[in-house]
Scaffold this motif. Structure first.
Motif, PDB file in Angstrom:
ATOM      1  N   ARG A  24       0.332 -20.214  -1.846  1.00  0.00           N
ATOM      2  CA  ARG A  24       0.169 -19.034  -1.479  1.00  0.00           C
ATOM      3  C   ARG A  24       1.764 -18.734  -1.393  1.00  0.00           C
ATOM      4  O   ARG A  24       2.089 -17.375  -1.936  1.00  0.00           O
ATOM      5  N   PRO A  48      -2.983 -18.882  -6.906  1.00  0.00           N
ATOM      6  CA  PRO A  48      -4.073 -18.355  -5.952  1.00  0.00           C
ATOM      7  C   PRO A  48      -5.398 -19.595  -5.266  1.00  0.00           C
ATOM      8  O   PRO A  48      -6.806 -19.828  -5.421  1.00  0.00           O
ATOM      9  N   ARG A 102      -7.633 -22.528  -4.808  1.00  0.00           N
ATOM     10  CA  ARG A 102      -8.630 -22.558  -4.022  1.00  0.00           C
ATOM     11  C   ARG A 102      -8.580 -24.028  -3.416  1.00  0.00           C
ATOM     12  O   ARG A 102      -9.368 -24.765  -3.829  1.00  0.00           O
ATOM     13  N   CYS A 103      -8.921 -24.322  -2.520  1.00  0.00           N
ATOM     14  CA  CYS A 103      -9.722 -26.275  -2.174  1.00  0.00           C
ATOM     15  C   CYS A 103     -10.855 -25.459  -0.818  1.00  0.00           C
ATOM     16  O   CYS A 103     -10.297 -24.182  -0.374  1.00  0.00           O
ATOM     17  N   THR A 104     -11.933 -26.371  -1.157  1.00  0.00           N
ATOM     18  CA  THR A 104     -12.885 -26.265  -0.282  1.00  0.00           C
ATOM     19  C   THR A 104     -13.511 -27.802   0.563  1.00  0.00           C
ATOM     20  O   THR A 104     -12.986 -28.692  -0.148  1.00  0.00           O
ATOM     21  N   ARG A 161      -3.379 -24.335   0.011  1.00  0.00           N
ATOM     22  CA  ARG A 161      -3.624 -23.770   0.283  1.00  0.00           C
ATOM     23  C   ARG A 161      -2.396 -22.413   0.256  1.00  0.00           C
ATOM     24  O   ARG A 161      -2.037 -21.664   0.358  1.00  0.00           O
ATOM     25  N   ASP A 207      -8.884 -22.086 -11.867  1.00  0.00           N
ATOM     26  CA  ASP A 207      -8.383 -21.526 -11.963  1.00  0.00           C
ATOM     27  C   ASP A 207      -7.460 -20.730 -13.012  1.00  0.00           C
ATOM     28  O   ASP A 207      -6.519 -21.379 -13.913  1.00  0.00           O
ATOM     29  N   THR A 252      -3.253 -20.778 -11.469  1.00  0.00           N
ATOM     30  CA  THR A 252      -2.426 -21.984 -10.539  1.00  0.00           C
ATOM     31  C   THR A 252      -2.078 -23.551 -11.973  1.00  0.00           C
ATOM     32  O   THR A 252      -2.425 -23.431 -12.622  1.00  0.00           O
ATOM     33  N   MET A 309     -11.201 -29.072  -5.080  1.00  0.00           N
ATOM     34  CA  MET A 309      -9.667 -28.256  -5.722  1.00  0.00           C
ATOM     35  C   MET A 309     -10.347 -27.597  -6.229  1.00  0.00           C
ATOM     36  O   MET A 309     -10.621 -28.492  -7.167  1.00  0.00           O
ATOM     37  N   HIS A 310     -10.239 -26.399  -6.642  1.00  0.00           N
ATOM     38  CA  HIS A 310     -11.403 -25.252  -7.772  1.00  0.00           C
ATOM     39  C   HIS A 310      -9.824 -25.074  -8.221  1.00  0.00           C
ATOM     40  O   HIS A 310      -8.977 -24.530  -8.960  1.00  0.00           O
TER      41      HIS A 310
END
Length: 106
Positions: free
Chosen positions: A93, A98, A100-102, A89, A35, A38, A32-33
């Protein structure tokens, strides 16, 4: 494969068993990034609901994300990791964040 029995002259069959090797699936980290939008409270909520983290662990992961820019939410087989990242995600939303999970191979 057929072999002849030297004592009786009859042909016999020999079955060879082939061992199948079952390997464990590769594991993937869900990252999880951080930002600027959030909220920390929302990140903790996602960690608790989607990744089933206890409150104290969710808070530690959130602080790692906040201060280091990225944090690991868990390590799973690909299909589970992809599903959990997608759920996180989607929840973000719907809440207007916004987040972001990768995925990264472990």
């Amino acid at each position: 494969m057929e072999k002849s029995d030297t004592n009786s002259g009859q042909k016999t069959k020999v079955c060879e068993k082939i061992k199948e090797q079952v390997s464990t699936p590769p594991l993937f980290k869900v990252l999880m990034h951080n930002d600027d939008y959030t909220t920390m409270e929302f990140v903790i909520e996602v960690l608790r609901e989607v990744f089933r983290k206890p409150a104290d662990e969710a808070e530690k992961i959130m602080l790692t994300i906040h201060f280091q820019g990225v944090g690991c939410c868990g390590t799973f087989p690909f299909a589970i990791a992809e599903t959990k990242a997608g759920r996180a995600r989607l929840k973000a939303r719907k809440a207007g964040f916004p987040l972001r999970c990768t995925l990264e191979e472990a």
